[in-house]
Design a protein around this motif. Structure first.
Motif, PDB file in Angstrom:
ATOM      1  N   GLY A  18      -6.172  -0.780  -3.462  1.00  0.00           N
ATOM      2  CA  GLY A  18      -6.126  -1.988  -4.277  1.00  0.00           C
ATOM      3  C   GLY A  18      -5.750  -1.762  -5.739  1.00  0.00           C
ATOM      4  N   ARG A  19      -5.636  -0.520  -6.180  1.00  0.00           N
ATOM      5  CA  ARG A  19      -5.287  -0.241  -7.581  1.00  0.00           C
ATOM      6  C   ARG A  19      -3.798   0.100  -7.663  1.00  0.00           C
ATOM      7  N   SER A  25       0.847  -1.194   0.000  1.00  0.00           N
ATOM      8  CA  SER A  25       0.000   0.000   0.000  1.00  0.00           C
ATOM      9  C   SER A  25       0.881   1.243   0.000  1.00  0.00           C
ATOM     10  N   LEU A  26       0.315   2.350  -0.373  1.00  0.00           N
ATOM     11  CA  LEU A  26       1.029   3.617  -0.428  1.00  0.00           C
ATOM     12  C   LEU A  26       1.622   3.961   0.942  1.00  0.00           C
ATOM     13  N   VAL A  27       0.863   3.746   1.990  1.00  0.00           N
ATOM     14  CA  VAL A  27       1.327   4.069   3.349  1.00  0.00           C
ATOM     15  C   VAL A  27       2.519   3.192   3.726  1.00  0.00           C
ATOM     16  N   GLU A  28       2.409   1.884   3.451  1.00  0.00           N
ATOM     17  CA  GLU A  28       3.495   0.964   3.789  1.00  0.00           C
ATOM     18  C   GLU A  28       4.743   1.264   2.947  1.00  0.00           C
ATOM     19  N   ALA A  29       4.560   1.541   1.660  1.00  0.00           N
ATOM     20  CA  ALA A  29       5.695   1.845   0.787  1.00  0.00           C
ATOM     21  C   ALA A  29       6.399   3.116   1.255  1.00  0.00           C
ATOM     22  N   ARG A  30       5.611   4.091   1.696  1.00  0.00           N
ATOM     23  CA  ARG A  30       6.195   5.345   2.182  1.00  0.00           C
ATOM     24  C   ARG A  30       7.057   5.083   3.414  1.00  0.00           C
ATOM     25  N   GLY A  43      17.741  -2.201  -6.161  1.00  0.00           N
ATOM     26  CA  GLY A  43      19.082  -2.201  -6.717  1.00  0.00           C
ATOM     27  C   GLY A  43      19.839  -3.489  -6.469  1.00  0.00           C
ATOM     28  N   LEU A  44      19.645  -4.091  -5.296  1.00  0.00           N
ATOM     29  CA  LEU A  44      20.404  -5.288  -4.944  1.00  0.00           C
ATOM     30  C   LEU A  44      19.811  -6.576  -5.497  1.00  0.00           C
ATOM     31  N   THR A  45      18.504  -6.710  -5.435  1.00  0.00           N
ATOM     32  CA  THR A  45      17.867  -7.982  -5.802  1.00  0.00           C
ATOM     33  C   THR A  45      17.007  -7.888  -7.040  1.00  0.00           C
ATOM     34  N   GLN A  46      16.988  -6.709  -7.679  1.00  0.00           N
ATOM     35  CA  GLN A  46      16.153  -6.484  -8.857  1.00  0.00           C
ATOM     36  C   GLN A  46      14.664  -6.636  -8.547  1.00  0.00           C
ATOM     37  N   GLN A  47      14.306  -6.412  -7.302  1.00  0.00           N
ATOM     38  CA  GLN A  47      12.906  -6.515  -6.878  1.00  0.00           C
ATOM     39  C   GLN A  47      12.109  -5.316  -7.378  1.00  0.00           C
ATOM     40  N   THR A  48      10.924  -5.580  -7.877  1.00  0.00           N
ATOM     41  CA  THR A  48      10.004  -4.521  -8.276  1.00  0.00           C
ATOM     42  C   THR A  48       8.922  -4.437  -7.210  1.00  0.00           C
ATOM     43  N   THR A  49       8.645  -3.235  -6.756  1.00  0.00           N
ATOM     44  CA  THR A  49       7.586  -3.034  -5.771  1.00  0.00           C
ATOM     45  C   THR A  49       6.493  -2.194  -6.425  1.00  0.00           C
ATOM     46  N   VAL A  50       5.283  -2.751  -6.445  1.00  0.00           N
ATOM     47  CA  VAL A  50       4.134  -2.028  -6.984  1.00  0.00           C
ATOM     48  C   VAL A  50       3.437  -1.358  -5.808  1.00  0.00           C
ATOM     49  N   VAL A  51       3.267  -0.068  -5.920  1.00  0.00           N
ATOM     50  CA  VAL A  51       2.614   0.706  -4.860  1.00  0.00           C
ATOM     51  C   VAL A  51       1.136   0.824  -5.240  1.00  0.00           C
TER      52      VAL A  51
END
Length: 125
Positions: free
Chosen positions: A44-45, A16-21, A32-40
């Motif tokens: 739910g959108r 969620s936006l709050v958690e990502a923040r 950068g380290l693991t090439q992980q993509t995080t969708v914010v």
């Protein structure tokens, strides 16, 4: 025979936006380290993504012929100097062995004979 391993997929995480923040610095480093993509997401959108970027590859340096020629001249000069020094050291070592042979002829001193045997490959005939 073993089958080739399937290529690893890059991890994907939705937050969620709050958690990502709250975890932004950690998520940016993981990208950068693991090439992980995080969708914010928000409600739910999908809203945005924190994605890894490819590190720019430096262009290979083109050799500078003038600089290369300068280095070659320096290397040649050093080689000549080392050869000159080497000849001087060889002459000094030959003199030292001649003097040692004069003072302690072969068979006269066991310690000197042991030195002669240990350094036989370095002595000139």
């Amino acid at each position: 025979m073993a089958e080739p391993a399937a290529p690893l997929s890059h991890p994907r995480l939705e937050l969620s936006l709050v958690e990502a923040r709250t975890r932004f610095v950690q998520l940016a480093r993981l990208a950068g380290l693991t090439q992980q993509t995080t969708v914010v997401t928000e409600d739910g959108r999908p809203l945005a993504a924190i994605v890894p970027i490819e590190a720019p590859r430096p262009e290979p340096e083109r050799p500078n012929p003038a600089a290369a020629a300068g280095w070659v001249r320096r290397i040649d000069k050093l080689r000549a100097e080392f050869r000159r020094q080497h000849v001087g050291l060889e002459q000094a070592l030959d003199e030292a062995w001649r003097e040692l042979d004069r003072l302690r002829p072969p068979g006269a001193d066991r310690e000197v004979d042991a030195l002669r045997a240990a350094h036989a490959d370095l002595r000139r005939p």
